[in-house]
Design a protein around this motif. Structure first.
Motif, PDB file in Angstrom:
ATOM      1  N   THR A 106       1.003  -1.259  -0.103  1.00 58.39           N
ATOM      2  CA  THR A 106       0.074  -0.124   0.059  1.00 58.39           C
ATOM      3  C   THR A 106       0.807   1.330  -0.147  1.00 58.39           C
ATOM      4  O   THR A 106       1.844   0.948  -0.128  1.00 58.39           O
ATOM      5  CB  THR A 106      -1.026   0.011   1.335  1.00 58.39           C
ATOM      6  OG1 THR A 106      -0.085   0.264   2.588  1.00 58.39           O
ATOM      7  CG2 THR A 106      -1.806  -1.265   1.338  1.00 58.39           C
ATOM      8  N   GLU A 107       0.502   2.420  -0.034  1.00 61.77           N
ATOM      9  CA  GLU A 107       0.997   3.604  -0.015  1.00 61.77           C
ATOM     10  C   GLU A 107       1.677   3.795   1.398  1.00 61.77           C
ATOM     11  O   GLU A 107       0.930   3.319   2.226  1.00 61.77           O
ATOM     12  CB  GLU A 107       0.276   4.916  -0.583  1.00 61.77           C
ATOM     13  CG  GLU A 107      -0.357   4.611  -1.823  1.00 61.77           C
ATOM     14  CD  GLU A 107      -1.389   5.926  -2.031  1.00 61.77           C
ATOM     15  OE1 GLU A 107      -1.897   6.552  -1.016  1.00 61.77           O
ATOM     16  OE2 GLU A 107      -1.888   6.061  -3.070  1.00 61.77           O
ATOM     17  N   GLY A 108       2.602   4.472   1.555  1.00 64.37           N
ATOM     18  CA  GLY A 108       3.281   4.353   3.028  1.00 64.37           C
ATOM     19  C   GLY A 108       2.417   5.245   3.897  1.00 64.37           C
ATOM     20  O   GLY A 108       2.649   5.075   5.199  1.00 64.37           O
ATOM     21  N   LYS A 109       1.462   6.256   3.306  1.00 65.42           N
ATOM     22  CA  LYS A 109       0.841   6.916   4.467  1.00 65.42           C
ATOM     23  C   LYS A 109      -0.626   6.195   4.758  1.00 65.42           C
ATOM     24  O   LYS A 109      -1.225   6.622   5.893  1.00 65.42           O
ATOM     25  CB  LYS A 109       0.220   8.329   3.730  1.00 65.42           C
ATOM     26  CG  LYS A 109      -0.862   8.207   2.634  1.00 65.42           C
ATOM     27  CD  LYS A 109      -1.140   9.552   2.154  1.00 65.42           C
ATOM     28  CE  LYS A 109      -2.020   9.580   0.962  1.00 65.42           C
ATOM     29  NZ  LYS A 109      -2.435  10.701   0.462  1.00 65.42           N
ATOM     30  N   ARG A 110      -0.949   5.026   4.282  1.00 68.53           N
ATOM     31  CA  ARG A 110      -1.915   4.197   4.455  1.00 68.53           C
ATOM     32  C   ARG A 110      -1.809   3.376   5.714  1.00 68.53           C
ATOM     33  O   ARG A 110      -0.730   2.733   6.100  1.00 68.53           O
ATOM     34  CB  ARG A 110      -2.584   3.382   3.482  1.00 68.53           C
ATOM     35  CG  ARG A 110      -3.689   2.688   3.733  1.00 68.53           C
ATOM     36  CD  ARG A 110      -4.266   1.634   2.533  1.00 68.53           C
ATOM     37  NE  ARG A 110      -5.466   0.891   2.730  1.00 68.53           N
ATOM     38  CZ  ARG A 110      -5.942   0.057   1.988  1.00 68.53           C
ATOM     39  NH1 ARG A 110      -5.311  -0.392   0.945  1.00 68.53           N
ATOM     40  NH2 ARG A 110      -7.085  -0.562   2.284  1.00 68.53           N
ATOM     41  N   HIS A 111      -2.773   3.399   6.754  1.00 69.61           N
ATOM     42  CA  HIS A 111      -2.442   2.845   8.137  1.00 69.61           C
ATOM     43  C   HIS A 111      -2.769   1.243   7.839  1.00 69.61           C
ATOM     44  O   HIS A 111      -3.514   0.900   7.136  1.00 69.61           O
ATOM     45  CB  HIS A 111      -3.397   3.464   9.222  1.00 69.61           C
ATOM     46  CG  HIS A 111      -3.179   3.007  10.493  1.00 69.61           C
ATOM     47  ND1 HIS A 111      -3.304   1.922  11.142  1.00 69.61           N
ATOM     48  CD2 HIS A 111      -2.558   3.981  11.483  1.00 69.61           C
ATOM     49  CE1 HIS A 111      -2.807   2.094  12.465  1.00 69.61           C
ATOM     50  NE2 HIS A 111      -2.294   3.186  12.735  1.00 69.61           N
ATOM     51  N   GLU A 112      -1.945   0.418   8.715  1.00 68.32           N
ATOM     52  CA  GLU A 112      -2.014  -0.929   8.335  1.00 68.32           C
ATOM     53  C   GLU A 112      -3.341  -1.558   8.892  1.00 68.32           C
ATOM     54  O   GLU A 112      -3.760  -2.609   8.429  1.00 68.32           O
ATOM     55  CB  GLU A 112      -1.050  -1.477   9.145  1.00 68.32           C
ATOM     56  CG  GLU A 112      -0.687  -1.255  10.714  1.00 68.32           C
ATOM     57  CD  GLU A 112       0.598   0.041  10.702  1.00 68.32           C
ATOM     58  OE1 GLU A 112       1.261   0.149  11.791  1.00 68.32           O
ATOM     59  OE2 GLU A 112       0.426   0.706   9.749  1.00 68.32           O
ATOM     60  N   ILE A 113      -4.058  -0.700   9.855  1.00 71.28           N
ATOM     61  CA  ILE A 113      -5.198  -1.377  10.423  1.00 71.28           C
ATOM     62  C   ILE A 113      -6.222  -1.381   9.348  1.00 71.28           C
ATOM     63  O   ILE A 113      -7.212  -2.524   9.411  1.00 71.28           O
ATOM     64  CB  ILE A 113      -5.808  -0.361  11.672  1.00 71.28           C
ATOM     65  CG1 ILE A 113      -7.040  -1.155  12.489  1.00 71.28           C
ATOM     66  CG2 ILE A 113      -6.265   1.003  11.107  1.00 71.28           C
ATOM     67  CD1 ILE A 113      -6.418  -2.449  12.842  1.00 71.28           C
ATOM     68  N   GLU A 114      -6.373  -0.486   8.459  1.00 70.77           N
ATOM     69  CA  GLU A 114      -7.286  -0.508   7.335  1.00 70.77           C
ATOM     70  C   GLU A 114      -7.199  -1.611   6.511  1.00 70.77           C
ATOM     71  O   GLU A 114      -8.244  -2.396   6.216  1.00 70.77           O
ATOM     72  CB  GLU A 114      -6.983   0.656   6.154  1.00 70.77           C
ATOM     73  CG  GLU A 114      -7.129   2.016   6.720  1.00 70.77           C
ATOM     74  CD  GLU A 114      -7.162   3.018   5.949  1.00 70.77           C
ATOM     75  OE1 GLU A 114      -7.257   2.584   4.654  1.00 70.77           O
ATOM     76  OE2 GLU A 114      -6.653   4.226   6.386  1.00 70.77           O
ATOM     77  N   LEU A 115      -6.179  -2.323   6.187  1.00 70.19           N
ATOM     78  CA  LEU A 115      -5.961  -3.743   5.562  1.00 70.19           C
ATOM     79  C   LEU A 115      -6.296  -4.794   6.650  1.00 70.19           C
ATOM     80  O   LEU A 115      -6.776  -5.829   6.041  1.00 70.19           O
ATOM     81  CB  LEU A 115      -4.451  -3.695   5.313  1.00 70.19           C
ATOM     82  CG  LEU A 115      -4.105  -4.827   4.508  1.00 70.19           C
ATOM     83  CD1 LEU A 115      -4.863  -5.330   3.305  1.00 70.19           C
ATOM     84  CD2 LEU A 115      -2.618  -5.259   4.229  1.00 70.19           C
ATOM     85  N   ALA A 116      -5.996  -4.675   7.729  1.00 72.63           N
ATOM     86  CA  ALA A 116      -6.061  -5.682   8.787  1.00 72.63           C
ATOM     87  C   ALA A 116      -7.823  -5.828   8.975  1.00 72.63           C
ATOM     88  O   ALA A 116      -7.969  -7.114   9.047  1.00 72.63           O
ATOM     89  CB  ALA A 116      -5.632  -5.283  10.353  1.00 72.63           C
ATOM     90  N   ARG A 117      -8.388  -4.966   8.935  1.00 68.81           N
ATOM     91  CA  ARG A 117      -9.915  -4.983   8.956  1.00 68.81           C
ATOM     92  C   ARG A 117     -10.516  -5.973   7.801  1.00 68.81           C
ATOM     93  O   ARG A 117     -11.436  -6.655   7.795  1.00 68.81           O
ATOM     94  CB  ARG A 117     -10.568  -3.780   8.959  1.00 68.81           C
ATOM     95  CG  ARG A 117     -10.386  -2.897  10.247  1.00 68.81           C
ATOM     96  CD  ARG A 117     -11.396  -1.692  10.247  1.00 68.81           C
ATOM     97  NE  ARG A 117     -10.968  -0.748  11.253  1.00 68.81           N
ATOM     98  CZ  ARG A 117     -10.436   0.426  10.980  1.00 68.81           C
ATOM     99  NH1 ARG A 117     -10.041   0.640   9.587  1.00 68.81           N
ATOM    100  NH2 ARG A 117      -9.970   1.395  11.825  1.00 68.81           N
ATOM    101  N   ALA A 118      -9.830  -5.891   6.636  1.00 69.40           N
ATOM    102  CA  ALA A 118     -10.467  -6.435   5.358  1.00 69.40           C
ATOM    103  C   ALA A 118      -9.712  -8.014   5.362  1.00 69.40           C
ATOM    104  O   ALA A 118     -10.247  -8.770   4.356  1.00 69.40           O
ATOM    105  CB  ALA A 118     -10.078  -5.995   4.288  1.00 69.40           C
TER     106      ALA A 118
END
Length: 378
Positions: A167-179
Motif C-alpha cells: 500500500t501507499e506509505g501513508k495508509r494505516h495498516e489497520i485498514e488492511l487488517a480489517r479486510a
C-alpha cells in the motif's frame, strides 16, 4: 566423471516448466512475445535476487557474461530495454499466483510451532520502505518523501509469509487488517499499531484468538475475579472491559525475568495459560527478524522499475526466492540459517555440481538431486 547442470539450473528444475507456462498464458497482456518469454523474465529477476545486482544494466551484463550457462536454463537473450518493458507492462499476478503455489508445498514440510495452541498462529505486521517521490510519484507518503508499506502475515509454522500486500506509505495498516479473511480457530498476534477495539470484537465473534499489547491509556477496567497466576512472572490475570464496548477480554501482566520490565497483554482467549500468552506475543519478534532478513539479503529496498507493477513483480519474485530457500532448508534438514543457504548458493550459482552436496551434512549419504520428493509443484 558424472555430468551435472549448474546449481541455478537445478534450482530452476524445482519449478515444473509446463505449470509455469500455463500461468504465463493466463496472466499475459498485449501481443504475444516474438522472442522473449515470462520464464526468461523470471529467471533474470531470480538471478538479480540471488546475486544482488544493483541495476538492470548490471544484471544484463552479468547474464551476458555467463553465455551458454544461461542458454541451458531455457532463457532467451535478455536486453535491458526488453526486461524493463516486460517488468512494467506484464501483470505481476503471475508471480503472485506462483507464490501461493510454492507456499502450499512449503507448508506441507514446514515444522510446526512450539506452542500448545492447536490452531495456526499468524504474526501480523507492516514495514515501510522509503522511495524517492520524484521517481515513484504514486508512492505518496509525505510532501517531499515517498514510501510504500508492505503488510505481511507470517505463519509461526516454519516462519513462512502467508500473505503480502503493498500500500501507499501513508495508509494505516489497520485498514488492511480489517479486510483480512483470517481462518476461524487461528490466533493472530500483532503490536499496538493495530489497536482497534471494534476489530477486536469482530475477531472474537469470528472465533479468532488474538494476542496484543495493551496501551497504557486504554482505559481498560477489571471485571470479575482475578485468576491465579500459573507462574511467578505473571503478576496479573483478570477479565477486563474496554471503554465503549460490551465485550469482555482478558488482561495479562507479565514481568520479563531477564529485564525486569512489565508488559501488559490483551487477549480474548480463556484457555491459553497466562505464561503462554506472553510467550506467544514474544514470538511476534520473528516477523521483525523476517523484515530485517529480506531487507538485508533480498532486493526489496531498491527496484529495477518505477511503476507499481514493476515493484510488485520484483517483490513477489523475491518472496518466491525466500520460499525456495525455506523449502531447501526443510527438505535437507539444514541446521544452519536461511542466510547460510543463500551465501552457499551465491558462491556456487553457476558451478556444475549436485545441489544436494551443498546442503547435506558431510556424514549423510548422498541423495539424488532429482528425487521426486523435491518437486515443488504437483
Amino acid at each position: 566423471m558424472a555430468h551435472y547442470n549448474t546449481i541455478l539450473n537445478q534450482i530452476a528444475s524445482f519449478l515444473p516448466r509446463h505449470d509455469f507456462e500455463k500461468l504465463a498464458q493466463k496472466h499475459h497482456q498485449g501481443h504475444k512475445f516474438r522472442s522473449y518469454s515470462r520464464w526468461s523474465q523470471f529467471m533474470a529477476m531470480t538471478v538479480a535476487q540471488l546475486t544482488g545486482r544493483k541495476s538492470l544494466r548490471d544484471l544484463v551484463s552479468n547474464l551476458a557474461a555467463k553465455g551458454k550457462r544461461i542458454y541451458h536454463l531455457g532463457m532467451k537473450q535478455t536486453s535491458r530495454t526488453t526486461l524493463a518493458r516486460v517488468n512494467e507492462q506484464q501483470p505481476h499476478e503471475l508471480y503472485q499466483e506462483m507464490f501461493f503455489k510454492l507456499l502450499r508445498t512449503c507448508e506441507e514440510h514446514a515444522p510446526k510451532h512450539r506452542f500448545k495452541f492447536k490452531g495456526k498462529i499468524l504474526l501480523l505486521d507492516a514495514t515501510t520502505i522509503n522511495l524517492c517521490l520524484t521517481v515513484f510519484p504514486w508512492a505518496t507518503y509525505r510532501k517531499t518523501k515517498g514510501a510504500i508499506k508492505l503488510n505481511f502475515g507470517l505463519d509461526a509454522d516454519g516462519y513462512l509469509p502467508v500473505f503480502m500486500d503493498m500500500t501507499e506509505g501513508k495508509r494505516h495498516e489497520i485498514e488492511l487488517a480489517r479486510a483480512l479473511k483470517l481462518p476461524a480457530g487461528s490466533c493472530v498476534v500483532f503490536d499496538r499499531g493495530y489497536t482497534d477495539y471494534s476489530w477486536y470484537g469482530d475477531l472474537d465473534k469470528s472465533n479468532i484468538t488474538f494476542v496484543t499489547r495493551l496501551k497504557s491509556n486504554s482505559g481498560a477496567y477489571q471485571f470479575g475475579n482475578r485468576r491465579k497466576p500459573d507462574t511467578e512472572d505473571v503478576v496479573l490475570d483478570c477479565k477486563v472491559k474496554l471503554p465503549g464496548h460490551q465485550a469482555t477480554f482478558r488482561q495479562v501482566n507479565y514481568v520479563d525475568p531477564e529485564t525486569g520490565k512489565e508488559y501488559q497483554f490483551l487477549t480474548n482467549s480463556k484457555k491459553i495459560k497466562a505464561s503462554e500468552v506472553a510467550a506467544i506475543y514474544k514470538e511476534r519478534w520473528q516477523i521483525e527478524l523476517f523484515f530485517k532478513w529480506i531487507k538485508q539479503n533480498l532486493k526489496v529496498r531498491t527496484f529495477l522499475g518505477t511503476s507499481p507493477n514493476a515493484v510488485l513483480t520484483q517483490l513477489w519474485i523475491a518472496l518466491c526466492v525466500y520460499l525456495l530457500l525455506s523449502y531447501f532448508k526443510f527438505m535437507a534438514k539444514f541446521r544452519g540459517s536461511i542466510s547460510e543457504i543463500l551465501r552457499i548458493l551465491q558462491l556456487s550459482l553457476f558451478e556444475r555440481r549436485p545441489l544436494s552436496d551443498l546442503l547435506r551434512p558431510p556424514d549423510k549419504v548422498h541423495q539424488e538431486t532429482n528425487s521426486p520428493q523435491l518437486l515443488l509443484w504437483n
